[in-house]
Design a protein around this motif. Structure first.
Motif, mmCIF file in Angstrom:
data_model
loop_
_atom_site.group_PDB
_atom_site.id
_atom_site.type_symbol
_atom_site.label_atom_id
_atom_site.label_comp_id
_atom_site.label_asym_id
_atom_site.label_seq_id
_atom_site.Cartn_x
_atom_site.Cartn_y
_atom_site.Cartn_z
ATOM 1 N N THR A 97 0.863 -1.181 0.000
ATOM 2 C CA THR A 97 0.000 0.000 0.000
ATOM 3 C C THR A 97 0.899 1.230 0.000
ATOM 4 O O THR A 97 1.733 1.391 0.893
ATOM 5 N N ILE A 98 0.752 2.081 -1.002
ATOM 6 C CA ILE A 98 1.608 3.254 -1.155
ATOM 7 C C ILE A 98 1.002 4.417 -0.369
ATOM 8 O O ILE A 98 -0.168 4.762 -0.556
ATOM 9 N N LEU A 99 1.812 5.023 0.516
ATOM 10 C CA LEU A 99 1.357 6.135 1.348
ATOM 11 C C LEU A 99 2.232 7.363 1.108
ATOM 12 O O LEU A 99 3.446 7.247 0.938
ATOM 13 N N ASP A 100 1.606 8.512 1.133
ATOM 14 C CA ASP A 100 2.313 9.787 0.956
ATOM 15 C C ASP A 100 2.914 10.207 2.297
ATOM 16 O O ASP A 100 2.208 10.274 3.312
ATOM 17 N N VAL A 101 4.221 10.493 2.322
ATOM 18 C CA VAL A 101 4.877 10.904 3.568
ATOM 19 C C VAL A 101 5.348 12.360 3.494
ATOM 20 O O VAL A 101 6.084 12.816 4.361
ATOM 21 N N ARG A 102 4.919 13.094 2.476
ATOM 22 C CA ARG A 102 5.248 14.512 2.385
ATOM 23 C C ARG A 102 4.312 15.320 3.273
ATOM 24 O O ARG A 102 3.297 14.817 3.763
ATOM 25 N N PRO B 50 3.542 11.952 8.540
ATOM 26 C CA PRO B 50 3.714 10.854 9.498
ATOM 27 C C PRO B 50 5.187 10.602 9.805
ATOM 28 O O PRO B 50 6.073 10.933 9.009
ATOM 29 N N GLU B 51 5.447 10.028 10.972
ATOM 30 C CA GLU B 51 6.792 9.550 11.273
ATOM 31 C C GLU B 51 7.043 8.295 10.438
ATOM 32 O O GLU B 51 6.312 7.311 10.539
ATOM 33 N N ILE B 52 8.088 8.340 9.625
ATOM 34 C CA ILE B 52 8.327 7.255 8.673
ATOM 35 C C ILE B 52 8.570 5.927 9.389
ATOM 36 O O ILE B 52 8.081 4.875 8.959
ATOM 37 N N ASP B 53 9.311 5.959 10.491
ATOM 38 C CA ASP B 53 9.607 4.715 11.211
ATOM 39 C C ASP B 53 8.349 4.074 11.797
ATOM 40 O O ASP B 53 8.313 2.859 12.023
ATOM 41 N N SER C 72 1.690 13.940 18.554
ATOM 42 C CA SER C 72 2.877 13.098 18.735
ATOM 43 C C SER C 72 2.502 11.739 19.317
ATOM 44 O O SER C 72 3.206 10.748 19.094
ATOM 45 N N ASN C 73 1.392 11.672 20.050
ATOM 46 C CA ASN C 73 0.937 10.386 20.576
ATOM 47 C C ASN C 73 0.463 9.451 19.468
ATOM 48 O O ASN C 73 0.402 8.230 19.663
ATOM 49 N N PHE C 74 0.114 10.030 18.320
ATOM 50 C CA PHE C 74 -0.322 9.235 17.171
ATOM 51 C C PHE C 74 0.763 9.177 16.097
ATOM 52 O O PHE C 74 0.486 8.770 14.966
ATOM 53 N N PHE C 75 1.974 9.619 16.441
ATOM 54 C CA PHE C 75 3.137 9.572 15.540
ATOM 55 C C PHE C 75 2.935 10.438 14.300
ATOM 56 O O PHE C 75 3.353 10.077 13.203
ATOM 57 N N LEU C 76 2.286 11.588 14.505
ATOM 58 C CA LEU C 76 2.151 12.580 13.447
ATOM 59 C C LEU C 76 2.983 13.804 13.804
ATOM 60 O O LEU C 76 2.971 14.261 14.951
ATOM 61 N N LEU C 77 3.698 14.342 12.823
ATOM 62 C CA LEU C 77 4.510 15.540 13.005
ATOM 63 C C LEU C 77 3.805 16.716 12.347
ATOM 64 O O LEU C 77 3.361 16.616 11.199
ATOM 65 N N LEU C 78 3.704 17.827 13.072
ATOM 66 C CA LEU C 78 3.065 19.029 12.546
ATOM 67 C C LEU C 78 4.141 20.051 12.206
ATOM 68 O O LEU C 78 4.847 20.539 13.087
ATOM 69 N N ASP C 79 4.267 20.373 10.923
ATOM 70 C CA ASP C 79 5.241 21.372 10.493
ATOM 71 C C ASP C 79 4.736 22.789 10.724
ATOM 72 O O ASP C 79 5.525 23.716 10.884
ATOM 73 N N ASP C 80 3.419 22.962 10.735
ATOM 74 C CA ASP C 80 2.856 24.297 10.947
ATOM 75 C C ASP C 80 1.417 24.161 11.414
ATOM 76 O O ASP C 80 0.668 23.311 10.919
#
Length: 227
Positions: free
Chosen positions: A65-70, A98-101, A159-167
């Motif tokens: 399954t291909i996911l966008d990580v941008r 998302p956090e890639i790891d 961060s508890n759901f392993f999502l990074l917010l750039d803005d």
């Protein structure tokens, strides 16, 4: 002779077709800015995601399954109540990735549409909890403070759901103009008094500022900065 030629041509066509099908089922491609999460019939979702490039898979046993990580854009809107029981419509503009790891974990828990499941729920919860601490006028007067508080809380929760917010940016809240209308010119006058007090305190602490009154007796003196 013609029948033998047709049979041979049919055999060649069948072989090419089967070969092309096998190649298609054995190979997959991941574009730049994307990662592949592999589901294996035997081991389930594999622990590591696959980076960009062309890769091999076991046909009928592994399904990528291909996911966008941008960084992607998401607008979160919420209608919530203030401390003085007024309703405001407030929106957040979020840039997330998302956090890639942790991508296999995110996919296994929330699916490919993880952002649609996580961000609206977290955003509404954060907005309701923070907006309830202020009345409608304070939301406007302390806009920067409210925005910083929302941004900090959103980053901690996501961060508890392993999502990074750039803005994280707060959009205009509908209902603030009603608060100004109800408070009348008094709110604007208070803002002017606060600004004048800050200027006066700054001038009082400076030794290089002198005041020259108007010689004609009217108002409007002159402040000089002495070097």
């Amino acid at each position: 002779m013609a029948a033998r030629f047709l049979n041979r041509l049919t055999a060649i066509g069948t072989t090419v077709g089967i070969g092309g099908f096998c190649i298609q089922e054995c190979i997959y491609h991941v574009d730049g800015g994307h990662r592949a999460v592999i589901f294996d019939r035997k081991d389930g979702i594999l622990d590591k995601s696959v980076g960009e490039g062309t890769h091999f898979k076991i046909p009928f046993f592994q399904y990528p399954t291909i996911l966008d990580v941008r960084s992607n854009y998401r607008l979160i809107s919420s209608r919530t109540g203030t401390k003085d029981l007024q309703n405001v419509n407030i929106s957040l503009r979020c840039l997330y990735r998302p956090e890639i790891d942790k991508l296999p974990h995110i996919f296994s828990e929330y699916g490919a549409d993880y952002a649609d499941r996580i961000l609206p729920a977290v955003g509404n919860e954060v907005l309701k909890s923070i907006v309830a601490q202020y009345d409608a006028v304070e939301l406007l007067a302390h806009r920067d403070q409210v925005s910083q508080q929302i941004s900090k809380e959103m980053n901690e929760r996501c961060s508890n759901f392993f999502l990074l917010l750039d803005d994280v940016a707060q959009q205009d809240a509908e209902g603030e103009s009603d608060a100004i209308a109800k408070s009348g010119s008094g709110f604007i006058e208070v803002q002017r008094i606060d600004a004048a007090r800050e200027i006066a305190e700054t001038l009082a602490k400076s030794r290089n500022i002198t005041y020259l009154p108007n010689q004609e007796g009217g108002g409007g003196g002159v402040l000089l900065g002495l070097q």
